[in-house]
Design an enzyme around this catalytic site. Structure first.
Site, PDB file in Angstrom:
ATOM      1  N   HIS A 106     -38.693 -39.497 -16.799  1.00 27.70           N
ATOM      2  CA  HIS A 106     -39.267 -40.847 -16.839  1.00 27.70           C
ATOM      3  C   HIS A 106     -39.285 -41.546 -15.479  1.00 27.70           C
ATOM      4  O   HIS A 106     -38.954 -42.733 -15.371  1.00 27.70           O
ATOM      5  CB  HIS A 106     -38.517 -41.714 -17.860  1.00 27.70           C
ATOM      6  CG  HIS A 106     -38.618 -41.229 -19.277  1.00 27.70           C
ATOM      7  ND1 HIS A 106     -39.757 -40.655 -19.792  1.00 27.70           N
ATOM      8  CD2 HIS A 106     -37.719 -41.242 -20.310  1.00 27.70           C
ATOM      9  CE1 HIS A 106     -39.548 -40.337 -21.076  1.00 27.70           C
ATOM     10  NE2 HIS A 106     -38.328 -40.678 -21.403  1.00 27.70           N
ATOM     11  N   HIS A 176     -42.505 -46.745 -24.090  1.00 26.16           N
ATOM     12  CA  HIS A 176     -41.352 -46.077 -24.706  1.00 26.16           C
ATOM     13  C   HIS A 176     -40.703 -46.927 -25.803  1.00 26.16           C
ATOM     14  O   HIS A 176     -39.479 -47.016 -25.890  1.00 26.16           O
ATOM     15  CB  HIS A 176     -40.334 -45.704 -23.616  1.00 26.16           C
ATOM     16  CG  HIS A 176     -39.518 -44.499 -23.940  1.00 26.16           C
ATOM     17  ND1 HIS A 176     -38.491 -44.513 -24.853  1.00 26.16           N
ATOM     18  CD2 HIS A 176     -39.574 -43.224 -23.488  1.00 26.16           C
ATOM     19  CE1 HIS A 176     -37.955 -43.323 -24.927  1.00 26.16           C
ATOM     20  NE2 HIS A 176     -38.604 -42.514 -24.104  1.00 26.16           N
ATOM     21  N   GLU A 314     -44.631 -41.406 -28.097  1.00 27.71           N
ATOM     22  CA  GLU A 314     -45.011 -41.624 -26.694  1.00 27.71           C
ATOM     23  C   GLU A 314     -46.283 -40.850 -26.388  1.00 27.71           C
ATOM     24  O   GLU A 314     -46.258 -39.633 -26.236  1.00 27.71           O
ATOM     25  CB  GLU A 314     -43.880 -41.146 -25.775  1.00 27.71           C
ATOM     26  CG  GLU A 314     -42.558 -41.811 -26.043  1.00 27.71           C
ATOM     27  CD  GLU A 314     -41.389 -40.921 -25.635  1.00 27.71           C
ATOM     28  OE1 GLU A 314     -41.326 -40.479 -24.472  1.00 27.71           O
ATOM     29  OE2 GLU A 314     -40.541 -40.629 -26.493  1.00 27.71           O
TER      30      GLU A 314
HETATM   31  C1  BGC Z   1     -37.185 -38.023 -24.305  1.00 34.60           C
HETATM   32  C2  BGC Z   1     -35.775 -37.837 -24.805  1.00 34.60           C
HETATM   33  C3  BGC Z   1     -34.889 -38.850 -24.142  1.00 34.60           C
HETATM   34  C4  BGC Z   1     -35.435 -40.227 -24.433  1.00 34.60           C
HETATM   35  C5  BGC Z   1     -34.645 -41.325 -23.772  1.00 34.60           C
HETATM   36  C6  BGC Z   1     -37.618 -39.406 -24.629  1.00 34.60           C
HETATM   37  O1  BGC Z   1     -38.905 -39.625 -24.144  1.00 34.60           O
HETATM   38  O2  BGC Z   1     -38.067 -37.081 -24.848  1.00 34.60           O
HETATM   39  O3  BGC Z   1     -35.309 -36.533 -24.552  1.00 34.60           O
HETATM   40  O4  BGC Z   1     -33.571 -38.752 -24.591  1.00 34.60           O
HETATM   41  O5  BGC Z   1     -36.757 -40.318 -23.998  1.00 34.60           O
HETATM   42  O6  BGC Z   1     -34.533 -41.132 -22.439  1.00 34.60           O
END
Ligand code: BGC
Length: 353
Positions: A106, A176, A314
């Site tokens: 991210h 998110h 997402e």
């Molecule tokens: C990911 C997860 C992660 C979460 C929070 C999601 O987009 O796929 O693996 O734990 O975000 O960071």
């Protein structure tokens, strides 16, 4: 559309953060803060007209500045994972922060979710802009990003992303939000019903990086072509469910072309009757069933969040695309415009599913 802006707080390094409330004529209200472009609250009616907040979040800026799993935020510059936090573009190797084991997740340690965005005058809704300088978190190019949130009277929250760069780079943006259509802080989403418009998904390795294989969902817990309860197979010992501690996978959307809006997912909650349709121009969607919520975070309703108390849908390009040439490209070059649209449309069903 109603639009009210008010001061929300001051970051630990002294920067003013504002909150914008969007309202419509159908009792829906969405709150977004300029810190991370975070959607802090989506209030929407159930089948009896009872309004509840259907996204996980916090009630103070300080909580958002503390470590948290990207509640409601704009994730980027590259949403999801890049293997070993490295990629090669035009023959040059770029190294990112390893903030998820040895991978990048991210956008790095201080991604777009931790930047203060600027409110731009717009008639369309709330327009947030951010200039991510060349080299920020290891990414090349001065990237000018704009995210526009708009709410119509049909209870559709639309998010339009655009970006330009002055140097070749990669980009993958998403929102998110963690949804719980029974109301934030009300318990597990395992009884929610989910449809995912995907014949195939991407299996992952132990560090949640796609192996590169494109696997059919048929006959596996990943088959959501016909809506089923999220919890129906969440305890399956399918090796991919073991790796993910549940669902944490990119689904490849069925689509006729690579640009129009398609219905990616439909989520419904039988008791409240709330229904969420997710439409997107993106090729994929990460379905994450909130597996790593551990009861440590106290949410906006003052309840703790336990495993599966919210789920993420997402919309995105595929994880690790810069290292997997057979995935749709996430490159952005000078002169081109990155464009992506996702719509979260809320409605109610009058009958118990
Ligand atoms: C990911 C997860 C992660 C979460 C929070 C999601 O987009 O796929 O693996 O734990 O975000 O960071």
């Amino acid at each position: 559309m109603g639009f009210i802006k008010r001061p929300y707080g001051i970051t630990s390094d002294g920067v003013q953060v504002d909150e914008v409330t969007l309202t419509n004529a159908s009792s829906m209200e969405v709150k977004i803060i300029t810190y991370g472009g975070i959607v802090t609250s989506i209030r929407t009616p159930d089948r009896n007209g009872e309004i509840a907040n259907v996204v996980l979040g916090f009630s103070s800026l300080q909580d958002y500045e503390n470590p948290h799993p990207y509640f409601g935020a704009v994730a980027g510059r590259y949403a999801n994972r890049i293997a070993k936090a490295k990629f090669i573009l035009d023959g040059k190797t770029y190294t990112l922060a390893q903030n998820n084991g040895e991978n990048s997740l991210h956008g790095g340690t201080k991604g777009l979710d931790r930047r203060v965005w600027t409110v731009e005058e717009s008639t369309a809704g709330l327009a947030l802009t951010y200039l991510s300088p060349d080299g920020e978190e290891g990414f090349p190019g001065n990237l000018v990003i704009k995210v526009v949130y708009s709410l119509n009277d049909e209870n559709a929250l639309q998010i339009d992303y655009t970006a330009t760069t002055d140097t070749p780079t990669i980009i993958n943006l998403t929102n998110h939000s963690y949804f719980n259509l029974a109301g934030e802080g009300s318990g597990s989403i395992e009884n929610h019903h989910l449809m995912l418009n995907a014949d195939t998904y991407l299996p992952v390795d132990a560090s949640l990086i796609p192996t590169g294989e494109i696997a059919p969902v048929m006959g596996t817990p990943f088959d959501f072509l016909i809506a089923k309860a999220v919890g129906a197979e969440i305890r399956s010992s399918h090796p991919q469910m073991v790796i993910g501690h549940g669902y944490d996978h990119n689904f490849i959307l069925n689509r006729a072309d690579n640009q129009s809006l398609v219905l990616a997912a439909q989520l419904s909650e039988p008791k409240s009757g709330r229904v969420l349709d997710v439409l997107t121009t993106e090729p994929g969607i990460q379905f994450y069933s909130g597996n790593f919520l551990t009861g440590e975070l106290i949410g906006s309703s003052r309840n703790i969040y336990r495993q599966s108390d919210g789920l993420c849908l997402e919309t995105q390009h595929f994880p690790d695309s810069p290292n997997q040439p057979h995935f749709p490209s996430t490159e952005l070059r000078p002169g081109n415009i990155y464009q992506s649209t996702t719509i979260f449309k809320f409605s109610v069903s009058q009958t118990e599913a």
